[in-house]
Design an enzyme around this catalytic site. Structure first.
Site, PDB file in Angstrom:
ATOM      1  N   ARG A  34      11.907  -2.234  10.308  1.00 11.79           N
ATOM      2  CA  ARG A  34      10.926  -1.673  11.245  1.00 11.79           C
ATOM      3  C   ARG A  34      10.746  -2.643  12.398  1.00 11.79           C
ATOM      4  O   ARG A  34      10.651  -3.846  12.176  1.00 11.79           O
ATOM      5  CB  ARG A  34       9.583  -1.498  10.523  1.00 11.79           C
ATOM      6  CG  ARG A  34       9.319  -0.094  10.046  1.00 11.79           C
ATOM      7  CD  ARG A  34       8.103  -0.022   9.165  1.00 11.79           C
ATOM      8  NE  ARG A  34       6.872  -0.528   9.762  1.00 11.79           N
ATOM      9  CZ  ARG A  34       5.688  -0.504   9.155  1.00 11.79           C
ATOM     10  NH1 ARG A  34       5.585  -0.010   7.934  1.00 11.79           N
ATOM     11  NH2 ARG A  34       4.620  -0.966   9.749  1.00 11.79           N
TER      12      ARG A  34
ATOM     13  N   ARG B  18      11.495  -6.535   4.195  1.00 16.50           N
ATOM     14  CA  ARG B  18      11.339  -5.077   4.041  1.00 16.50           C
ATOM     15  C   ARG B  18      12.342  -4.333   4.927  1.00 16.50           C
ATOM     16  O   ARG B  18      12.568  -4.705   6.073  1.00 16.50           O
ATOM     17  CB  ARG B  18       9.910  -4.683   4.427  1.00 16.50           C
ATOM     18  CG  ARG B  18       9.678  -3.169   4.427  1.00 16.50           C
ATOM     19  CD  ARG B  18       8.240  -2.814   4.316  1.00 16.50           C
ATOM     20  NE  ARG B  18       7.431  -3.268   5.436  1.00 16.50           N
ATOM     21  CZ  ARG B  18       6.109  -3.149   5.484  1.00 16.50           C
ATOM     22  NH1 ARG B  18       5.456  -2.616   4.470  1.00 16.50           N
ATOM     23  NH2 ARG B  18       5.439  -3.593   6.532  1.00 16.50           N
TER      24      ARG B  18
ATOM     25  N   ARG C 100      -9.157   1.194   9.382  1.00 18.95           N
ATOM     26  CA  ARG C 100      -8.672  -0.169   9.631  1.00 18.95           C
ATOM     27  C   ARG C 100      -9.678  -0.968  10.444  1.00 18.95           C
ATOM     28  O   ARG C 100      -9.433  -2.135  10.736  1.00 18.95           O
ATOM     29  CB  ARG C 100      -7.376  -0.092  10.407  1.00 18.95           C
ATOM     30  CG  ARG C 100      -6.158  -0.613   9.645  1.00 18.95           C
ATOM     31  CD  ARG C 100      -4.998  -0.441  10.538  1.00 18.95           C
ATOM     32  NE  ARG C 100      -3.810  -1.105  10.226  1.00 18.95           N
ATOM     33  CZ  ARG C 100      -2.737  -0.549   9.657  1.00 18.95           C
ATOM     34  NH1 ARG C 100      -2.798   0.671   9.197  1.00 18.95           N
ATOM     35  NH2 ARG C 100      -1.632  -1.229   9.536  1.00 18.95           N
TER      36      ARG C 100
ATOM     37  N   ARG D  25       0.347  -8.754  13.545  1.00 17.52           N
ATOM     38  CA  ARG D  25      -0.324  -7.735  12.715  1.00 17.52           C
ATOM     39  C   ARG D  25      -1.232  -8.375  11.673  1.00 17.52           C
ATOM     40  O   ARG D  25      -2.308  -7.863  11.366  1.00 17.52           O
ATOM     41  CB  ARG D  25       0.722  -6.845  12.037  1.00 17.52           C
ATOM     42  CG  ARG D  25       1.400  -5.894  13.025  1.00 17.52           C
ATOM     43  CD  ARG D  25       2.683  -5.329  12.468  1.00 17.52           C
ATOM     44  NE  ARG D  25       2.491  -4.499  11.320  1.00 17.52           N
ATOM     45  CZ  ARG D  25       3.414  -4.324  10.364  1.00 17.52           C
ATOM     46  NH1 ARG D  25       4.567  -4.927  10.428  1.00 17.52           N
ATOM     47  NH2 ARG D  25       3.139  -3.529   9.350  1.00 17.52           N
TER      48      ARG D  25
ATOM     49  N   LYS E 199       0.839  -1.221   0.000  1.00 17.90           N
ATOM     50  CA  LYS E 199       0.000   0.000   0.000  1.00 17.90           C
ATOM     51  C   LYS E 199       0.867   1.262   0.000  1.00 17.90           C
ATOM     52  O   LYS E 199       0.624   2.182  -0.760  1.00 17.90           O
ATOM     53  CB  LYS E 199      -0.915   0.055   1.239  1.00 17.90           C
ATOM     54  CG  LYS E 199      -1.929  -1.043   1.356  1.00 17.90           C
ATOM     55  CD  LYS E 199      -2.897  -0.782   2.501  1.00 17.90           C
ATOM     56  CE  LYS E 199      -2.252  -0.734   3.866  1.00 17.90           C
ATOM     57  NZ  LYS E 199      -1.635  -2.000   4.315  1.00 17.90           N
TER      58      LYS E 199
HETATM   59  P1  AMP Z   1       1.283   0.578   8.969  1.00 19.28           P
HETATM   60  O1  AMP Z   1       2.461   1.440   8.712  1.00 19.28           O
HETATM   61  O2  AMP Z   1       0.074   1.000   8.186  1.00 19.28           O
HETATM   62  O3  AMP Z   1       1.587  -0.890   8.819  1.00 19.28           O
HETATM   63  O4  AMP Z   1       0.864   0.809  10.514  1.00 19.28           O
HETATM   64  C1  AMP Z   1       1.782   0.518  11.550  1.00 19.28           C
HETATM   65  C2  AMP Z   1       1.056   0.490  12.868  1.00 19.28           C
HETATM   66  O5  AMP Z   1       0.474   1.786  13.143  1.00 19.28           O
HETATM   67  C3  AMP Z   1      -0.103  -0.484  12.995  1.00 19.28           C
HETATM   68  O6  AMP Z   1       0.314  -1.806  13.306  1.00 19.28           O
HETATM   69  C4  AMP Z   1      -0.897   0.149  14.147  1.00 19.28           C
HETATM   70  O7  AMP Z   1      -0.276  -0.075  15.385  1.00 19.28           O
HETATM   71  C5  AMP Z   1      -0.761   1.641  13.831  1.00 19.28           C
HETATM   72  N1  AMP Z   1      -1.838   2.126  12.935  1.00 19.28           N
HETATM   73  C6  AMP Z   1      -1.692   2.650  11.700  1.00 19.28           C
HETATM   74  N2  AMP Z   1      -2.868   2.999  11.171  1.00 19.28           N
HETATM   75  C7  AMP Z   1      -3.806   2.671  12.094  1.00 19.28           C
HETATM   76  C8  AMP Z   1      -5.230   2.762  12.142  1.00 19.28           C
HETATM   77  N3  AMP Z   1      -5.935   3.256  11.105  1.00 19.28           N
HETATM   78  N4  AMP Z   1      -5.853   2.313  13.246  1.00 19.28           N
HETATM   79  C9  AMP Z   1      -5.172   1.821  14.300  1.00 19.28           C
HETATM   80  N5  AMP Z   1      -3.831   1.699  14.318  1.00 19.28           N
HETATM   81  C10 AMP Z   1      -3.148   2.116  13.236  1.00 19.28           C
END
Ligand code: AMP
Length: 216
Positions: A157, A124, A85, A168, A13
């Site tokens: 990360r 990654r 989400r 996740r 994404k």
């Molecule tokens: P991402 O970079 O999109 O994989 O997000 C990394 C982490 O940020 C996730 O595992 C959550 O802990 C938090 N996070 C990001 N977006 C959201 C969201 N819309 N709702 C809740 N937690 C989020």
């Protein structure tokens, strides 16, 4: 115009949103990136979010919705990456958009088998300076550990570790996957196969955005 990209962690994404934002002039709103920046800046939102990110859990809906609400202007062009989400976040977003008389024009679901998502997260690497994403197999840095773009430090990360990425994916299946059914009934939802190479995924996404623009 508002486009939402759904897809599991590792489905590309972020990479695709960066490409599409440049190409179409969208503002890329990536809640994960915003949280990581807030944590690095040691802000109050960062302090509230950091334990959730570390554990691979979702930040509570109320915190996320409040944070996003301050970032959406009427008439703006947005690519939403990683938000909503949960179904509650989706209804929160719908309320937010109604107030500013905006609509969701397109929801794309990037599909990817789970084992491939795990493989991608394990390989990654991310620049801790500019956020550029690399991959030890498909897109290694020219100098190990150094960003090709900004010379920042390239690391894995913390939440891409094996244990946290598995967590996740479970959270994704439980809380985010139901959004596919939600948007199938509420919006214009299109599926794109994310297991193709990034150029092909970009071409498929561009085609569905062009079609949605025609109908917008
Ligand atoms: P991402 O970079 O999109 O994989 O997000 C990394 C982490 O940020 C996730 O595992 C959550 O802990 C938090 N996070 C990001 N977006 C959201 C969201 N819309 N709702 C809740 N937690 C989020």
């Amino acid at each position: 115009m508002i486009v939402i990209l759904l897809g599991s962690p590792g489905s590309g994404k972020g990479t695709q949103c960066k490409r599409l934002a440049d190409k179409y002039g969208f503002q890329h709103l990536a809640t994960g990136d915003i949280f990581r920046a807030e944590i690095a800046a040691k802000s109050s939102i960062g302090a509230k979010a950091q334990d959730y990110l570390k554990a691979g859990k979702l930040v509570p809906d109320s915190i996320v919705i409040e944070m996003v609400a301050g970032k959406i202007d009427p008439g703006g062009k947005y690519l939403l990456d990683g938000f909503p989400r949960t179904v509650d976040q989706a209804t929160g977003l719908a309320g937010m958009l109604k107030r500013v008389q905006a609509n969701i024009n397109l929801v794309v679901n990037l599909t990817l088998p789970k084992d491939e998502a795990i493989r991608r997260m394990a390989s990654r690497r991310t620049c801790s300076g500019c956020g550029e994403v690399f991959n030890t197999i498909t897109r290694p840095t020219q100098v190990e550990g150094v960003c090709d773009k900004c010379s920042g430090k390239v690391v894995q990360r913390e939440d891409d570790s094996e244990a946290t990425s598995a967590k996740r994916l479970m959270v994704f299946e439980d809380l985010t996957q139901p959004l596919v059914a939600y948007y199938r009934s509420e919006s214009n939802l299109v599926e794109v196969d994310a297991s193709q190479n990034p150029d092909k995924v970009e071409a498929a996404l561009s085609a569905v955005i062009d079609a949605a623009k025609g109908g917008a």
